[in-house]
Design an enzyme around this catalytic site. Structure first.
Site, PDB file in Angstrom:
ATOM      1  CG  ASN A   1     121.390 -53.104  45.584  1.00 24.85           C
ATOM      2  OD1 ASN A   1     121.253 -54.181  46.156  1.00 24.85           O
ATOM      3  ND2 ASN A   1     120.461 -52.590  44.794  1.00 24.85           N
ATOM      4  CD1 TRP A   2     127.362 -56.327  46.300  1.00 30.38           C
ATOM      5  CD2 TRP A   2     127.485 -58.161  47.582  1.00 30.38           C
ATOM      6  NE1 TRP A   2     128.637 -56.395  46.819  1.00 30.38           N
ATOM      7  CE2 TRP A   2     128.734 -57.499  47.613  1.00 30.38           C
ATOM      8  CE3 TRP A   2     127.335 -59.339  48.322  1.00 30.38           C
ATOM      9  CZ2 TRP A   2     129.817 -57.987  48.349  1.00 30.38           C
ATOM     10  CZ3 TRP A   2     128.409 -59.829  49.064  1.00 30.38           C
ATOM     11  CH2 TRP A   2     129.632 -59.150  49.074  1.00 30.38           C
ATOM     12  CE  LYS A   3     121.012 -53.741  41.196  1.00 25.27           C
ATOM     13  NZ  LYS A   3     120.554 -53.208  39.951  1.00 25.27           N
TER      14      LYS A   3
ATOM     15  CG  HIS B   1     116.573 -50.922  44.006  1.00 28.98           C
ATOM     16  ND1 HIS B   1     116.276 -51.400  42.757  1.00 28.98           N
ATOM     17  CD2 HIS B   1     117.869 -50.513  43.967  1.00 28.98           C
ATOM     18  CE1 HIS B   1     117.359 -51.285  41.992  1.00 28.98           C
ATOM     19  NE2 HIS B   1     118.336 -50.755  42.704  1.00 28.98           N
TER      20      HIS B   1
ATOM     21  CD  GLU C   1     117.003 -53.948  40.238  1.00 26.77           C
ATOM     22  OE1 GLU C   1     117.363 -54.588  41.246  1.00 26.77           O
ATOM     23  OE2 GLU C   1     117.819 -53.435  39.435  1.00 26.77           O
TER      24      GLU C   1
ATOM     25  CD  GLU D   1     119.652 -46.677  42.785  1.00 25.76           C
ATOM     26  OE1 GLU D   1     120.847 -46.940  42.805  1.00 25.76           O
ATOM     27  OE2 GLU D   1     118.766 -47.546  42.862  1.00 25.76           O
TER      28      GLU D   1
ATOM     29  N   GLY E   1     121.834 -50.396  35.669  1.00 21.86           N
ATOM     30  CA  GLY E   1     122.269 -51.618  34.994  1.00 21.86           C
ATOM     31  C   GLY E   1     122.288 -51.504  33.481  1.00 21.86           C
TER      32      GLY E   1
ATOM     33  CB  SER F   1     125.584 -47.018  34.794  1.00 25.01           C
ATOM     34  OG  SER F   1     124.558 -47.885  34.326  1.00 25.01           O
TER      35      SER F   1
ATOM     36  N   GLY G   1     125.470 -50.703  41.901  1.00 24.43           N
ATOM     37  CA  GLY G   1     125.012 -52.076  41.670  1.00 24.43           C
ATOM     38  C   GLY G   1     126.145 -52.911  41.095  1.00 24.43           C
ATOM     39  N   GLY G   2     126.161 -53.053  39.777  1.00 22.25           N
ATOM     40  CA  GLY G   2     127.111 -53.940  39.084  1.00 22.25           C
ATOM     41  C   GLY G   2     128.552 -53.811  39.549  1.00 22.25           C
TER      42      GLY G   2
HETATM   43  C1  PEP Z   1     121.306 -50.147  41.598  1.00 26.50           C
HETATM   44  O1  PEP Z   1     120.601 -51.059  41.262  1.00 26.50           O
HETATM   45  O2  PEP Z   1     121.131 -49.640  42.708  1.00 26.50           O
HETATM   46  C2  PEP Z   1     122.288 -49.654  40.646  1.00 26.50           C
HETATM   47  C3  PEP Z   1     122.607 -48.394  40.733  1.00 26.50           C
HETATM   48  O3  PEP Z   1     122.775 -50.517  39.709  1.00 26.50           O
HETATM   49  P1  PEP Z   1     123.950 -50.260  38.643  1.00 26.50           P
HETATM   50  O4  PEP Z   1     125.075 -49.571  39.362  1.00 26.50           O
HETATM   51  O5  PEP Z   1     124.345 -51.619  38.150  1.00 26.50           O
HETATM   52  O6  PEP Z   1     123.377 -49.406  37.558  1.00 26.50           O
END
Ligand code: PEP
Length: 258
Positions: free
Chosen positions: A12-14, A98, A100, A170, A176, A216, A237-238
């Site tokens: 997920n590049w956001k 999500h 966010e 999640e 993040g 993470s 994500g990251g």
């Molecule tokens: C996400 O936002 O879906 C996520 C899991 O982010 P991260 O891996 O950066 O915690």
């Protein structure tokens, strides 16, 4: 012991990477990526890149998905994107709910229920996110919170609709933050999600639903997360923004089957 047939590695590049950066990602990724029959790789770039990314990844088995969409078929919803628009550029899967989106864009369970319904009507697939906040876990309400999210958005589905549902657990406190849920915490919540689904739809269906973990995930912890019985993959994500890291997570998924 529940047997896994497939591991999903979904990025997920956001709101990260402009088009040039996304193309540079592809150039590195594609040089090294080798598909695996039991590993499904997905990437969710920004809306603006979907058309180009679908084209770039056309010769691979990597699926390009969207990060969101509107519940209505079409109409006066300035700034929104419909399911039909996504399908018209070759996108069949969308991340919904999500944290966010829930937190910053006020997406409620009721809104998400309508979005899931649209996904089903359009024969698309949803990667549906659930997860508790830290305060909810501290108060011992994490199982209830997640159960409510699942029930409110997904319990109006017919059994056959679940073919199009992937769940991503999640925990909000792990997104993040660098703070990952332990593999045991992930596994017990995934088992709980299956029990909630089984209470209405039966064990067979519940056992089949892919439940991914997100929060993470990185190359260093991917293998131990994938090893858990109820974890069918990761929403990343990251670490999905850096091709080398994303590729290493894919390798960890492949190693599970080797
Ligand atoms: C996400 O936002 O879906 C996520 C899991 O982010 P991260 O891996 O950066 O915690």
């Amino acid at each position: 012991m529940r047997k896994k047939k497939k591991i999903y590695v979904a990025g997920n590049w956001k709101m990260n990477l402009d088009l040039k950066e996304a193309e540079q990602f592809y150039a590195v990724f594609n040089r090294h990526y080798r598909s695996h029959p039991h590993v499904k790789v997905m990437i969710a770039p920004a809306f603006t890149h979907l058309y180009r990314m679908v084209y770039l990844y056309e010769d691979t088995d990597v699926e390009i998905m969207a990060q969101n969409m509107h519940w209505a078929a079409k109409g006066a919803y300035t700034g929104e994107v419909s399911a039909a628009m996504l399908k018209s550029v070759g996108v069949e899967t969308v991340i919904l709910g999500h944290s966010e989106r829930r937190q910053y864009f006020c997406e409620t369970d009721e809104i998400l229920q309508k979005k899931v319904q649209r996904v089903i009507e359009e024969n698309m697939t949803a990667v549906f996110c659930v997860g508790e906040k830290w305060e909810e876990r501290e108060a011992g309400r994490h199982f209830q919170t997640v159960a409510d999210q699942v029930k409110k958005a997904l319990f109006s589905l017919h059994p056959e609709d679940w073919e199009e549902i992937v769940i991503a657990y999640e925990p909000v406190w792990a997104i993040g933050t660098g703070q990952t849920a332990t593999p045991q915490q992930a596994d017990e919540m995934h088992r709980h999600i299956r029990e909630v689904i089984a209470s209405k739809y039966g064990n067979q269906l519940a056992g089949r639903i892919p439940v991914l973990y997100g929060g993470s995930v990185k190359p260093e912890n991917a293998a131990e997360i994938f090893a858990m019985e109820n974890v069918d993959g990761a929403l990343v994500g990251g670490a999905s923004l850096i091709p080398e890291k994303f590729l290493d997570i894919i390798e960890a998924a492949k190693q599970y089957f080797d």
